[in-house]
Scaffold this active site. Structure first.
Site, mmCIF file in Angstrom:
data_model
loop_
_atom_site.group_PDB
_atom_site.id
_atom_site.type_symbol
_atom_site.label_atom_id
_atom_site.label_comp_id
_atom_site.label_asym_id
_atom_site.label_seq_id
_atom_site.Cartn_x
_atom_site.Cartn_y
_atom_site.Cartn_z
ATOM 1 N N HIS A 107 -13.751 65.015 65.294
ATOM 2 C CA HIS A 107 -12.790 65.699 65.609
ATOM 3 C C HIS A 107 -11.858 65.089 65.900
ATOM 4 C CE1 HIS A 107 -12.766 68.886 68.662
ATOM 5 N NE2 HIS A 107 -12.185 69.147 67.869
ATOM 6 N N SER A 108 -10.827 66.823 65.937
ATOM 7 C CA SER A 108 -9.257 66.000 65.820
ATOM 8 C C SER A 108 -8.610 65.493 66.081
ATOM 9 C CB SER A 108 -9.057 67.144 67.662
ATOM 10 O OG SER A 108 -8.361 67.095 68.336
ATOM 11 N N LEU A 109 -8.074 64.524 67.294
ATOM 12 C CA LEU A 109 -7.884 62.291 67.137
ATOM 13 C C LEU A 109 -8.521 61.924 66.019
ATOM 14 C CD1 LEU A 109 -6.355 60.561 67.840
ATOM 15 C CD2 LEU A 109 -8.009 60.291 70.770
ATOM 16 N N SER B 277 -9.455 69.486 61.676
ATOM 17 C CA SER B 277 -7.733 67.718 62.671
ATOM 18 C C SER B 277 -7.508 67.711 60.590
ATOM 19 C CB SER B 277 -8.586 67.086 62.809
ATOM 20 O OG SER B 277 -7.970 65.759 62.648
#
Length: 310
Positions: free
Chosen positions: A128-130, A154
C-alpha cells in the site's frame, strides 16, 4: 478485539488483532544490521503449499494496516505484514542514517532472502502506498523472486526533474544537520488517534484506532510516537521519470493495481499513464480513499485480491 502486548521497553500497550479470525502472531525477522517486526496471519503448517504473502505498508503506517484484509487472505496463504524500519515495532536506523527509498528495497531483499526463500518459491507482495512503491522496485530488480505484485493506491515513486536535484539534496542535508524537534506527548491513545485521523491521508476514527496503537509508546506523561522522527526528513534525492519508467518496464510478474476512487492518485494523470509501462497489469477501481484496504467497506478490495491471487 484487542490484547495486551509488551513493547521493546517492556511497557504494556494495546495492539489490534484480527477482526474476523484468529489473532495474528507477533513476529520478528533479524537482518544483518537490524531486526524487523510484524504480524503474521495463518499457520503455514495448516495451509496448502504456496508462496507466502508479504504485506508492505505505507509511510508512517505499520503492519496493522492489513488487519481487515489479512485474515481472509490468510485462509489460502500465510500472510506476513512487515513493519518497515523506523515504523511499528521494528528497529530504527542507526544515528547518521536516513530513510532513503532504496534502503527499504534493500531491507526487503534481505528479509526475503533470509526468511522467505527456504522453499525456493517466489513470494507474493501486497503493498500500500510506500509499500507498493517498494514492492515495484523490488519486483523490477529481483524478478525471479516475485510471483505477483499488488499495488494499492500506489503506482511508483515520486519523481523530480534533474535540474531540481541540487535543491533537493541541500534541503535534505540541511534538515539532517538540524535534526528533529522534541516529540509531542499526548495524554493517551484517543488524542493520538484523533491527530492521525486528520492527517495527510485522513482516516475514520475506527481505522485510526486500528492503526495507531502499534506506532505509540508509553511515557510517564502520556504517549508519544514510537515511529522514528527522521521519517519526516526530506529525501536526499529522488528518481526522475525516465528512471521510474525503466523500473516499471522491468517488472515481469503479473501486477494488480488497486485504484481507490477517492485516493491520492485521482488527480495525477501523469502517474496513471504509468499503467501502460507494466507488461502484465490488471487494474481494478474500488470505492474509498487512500486507505481503501483498511477504512470503510473493504470487501471490494478483498474480492479483487482473491480473484487476482487465485
Amino acid at each position: 478485539m484487542n490484547k495486551p502486548m509488551s513493547d521493546c521497553a517492556g511497557t504494556a500497550v494495546t495492539v489490534p488483532v484480527a477482526l474476523d479470525g484468529p489473532a495474528p502472531l507477533e513476529k520478528s525477522w533479524p537482518l544483518q544490521h537490524m531486526t524487523l517486526t510484524g504480524l503474521s496471519w495463518g499457520d503455514a503448517a495448516e495451509l496448502p503449499s504456496g508462496s507466502p504473502v508479504i504485506g508492505l505498508h505505507g509511510w508512517l503506517d505499520n503492519a496493522a494496516t492489513f488487519s481487515k484484509i489479512a485474515p481472509t487472505l490468510a485462509r489460502a496463504q500465510p500472510f506476513h505484514g512487515i513493519d518497515f524500519a523506523g515504523h511499528g515495532h521494528s528497529d530504527h536506523r542507526p544515528p547518521g542514517q536516513q530513510y532513503e527509498l532504496v534502503n527499504y528495497v534493500a531491507d526487503t531483499a534481505e528479509l526475503i532472502d533470509r526468511h522467505f526463500s527456504q522453499s525456493g518459491e517466489p513470494v507474493t507482495l501486497i503493498g500500500h502506498s510506500l509499500g507498493g512503491i517498494v514492492g515495484a522496485l523490488y519486483a523490477a530488480s529481483f524478478p525471479e523472486k516475485v510471483k505477483c505484485l499488488v499495488m494499492i493506491d500506489s503506482l511508483g515513486p515520486l519523481t523530480l526533474e534533474p535540474e531540481k536535484s541540487a535543491d533537493q539534496l541541500r534541503k535534505g542535508i540541511t534538515k539532517k544537520m538540524r535534526g528533529s524537534g522534541k516529540p509531542t506527548v499526548y495524554p493517551g491513545l484517543e488524542e493520538a488517534a484523533k491527530i492521525r485521523a486528520g492527517g495527510l491521508s485522513p482516516l475514520s476514527s475506527q481505522a485510526a484506532h486500528l492503526l495507531v496503537p502499534r506506532n505509540l509508546r508509553e511515557t510517564q506523561d502520556g504517549v508519544v510516537w514510537r515511529t522514528d522522527a527522521r521519517l519526516r526528513h526530506p529525501s536526499l534525492s529522488r528518481f526522475d521519470e525516465a528512471q521510474v519508467t525503466g523500473f516499471l518496464r522491468a517488472i515481469k510478474a503479473p501486477v494488480l493495481f488497486v485504484r481507490a476512487a477517492d485516493g491520492l492518485l485521482g488527480g495525477r494523470s501523469s502517474w496513471l499513464e504509468r499503467t501502460g509501462l507494466i507488461r502484465d497489469l490488471t487494474e481494478v477501481t474500488v470505492p474509498g480513499g487512500h486507505h481503501c484496504h483498511l477504512d470503510g467497506d473493504v470487501v471490494p478490495v478483498i474480492n479483487a485480491l482473491k480473484e487476482f491471487l487465485a
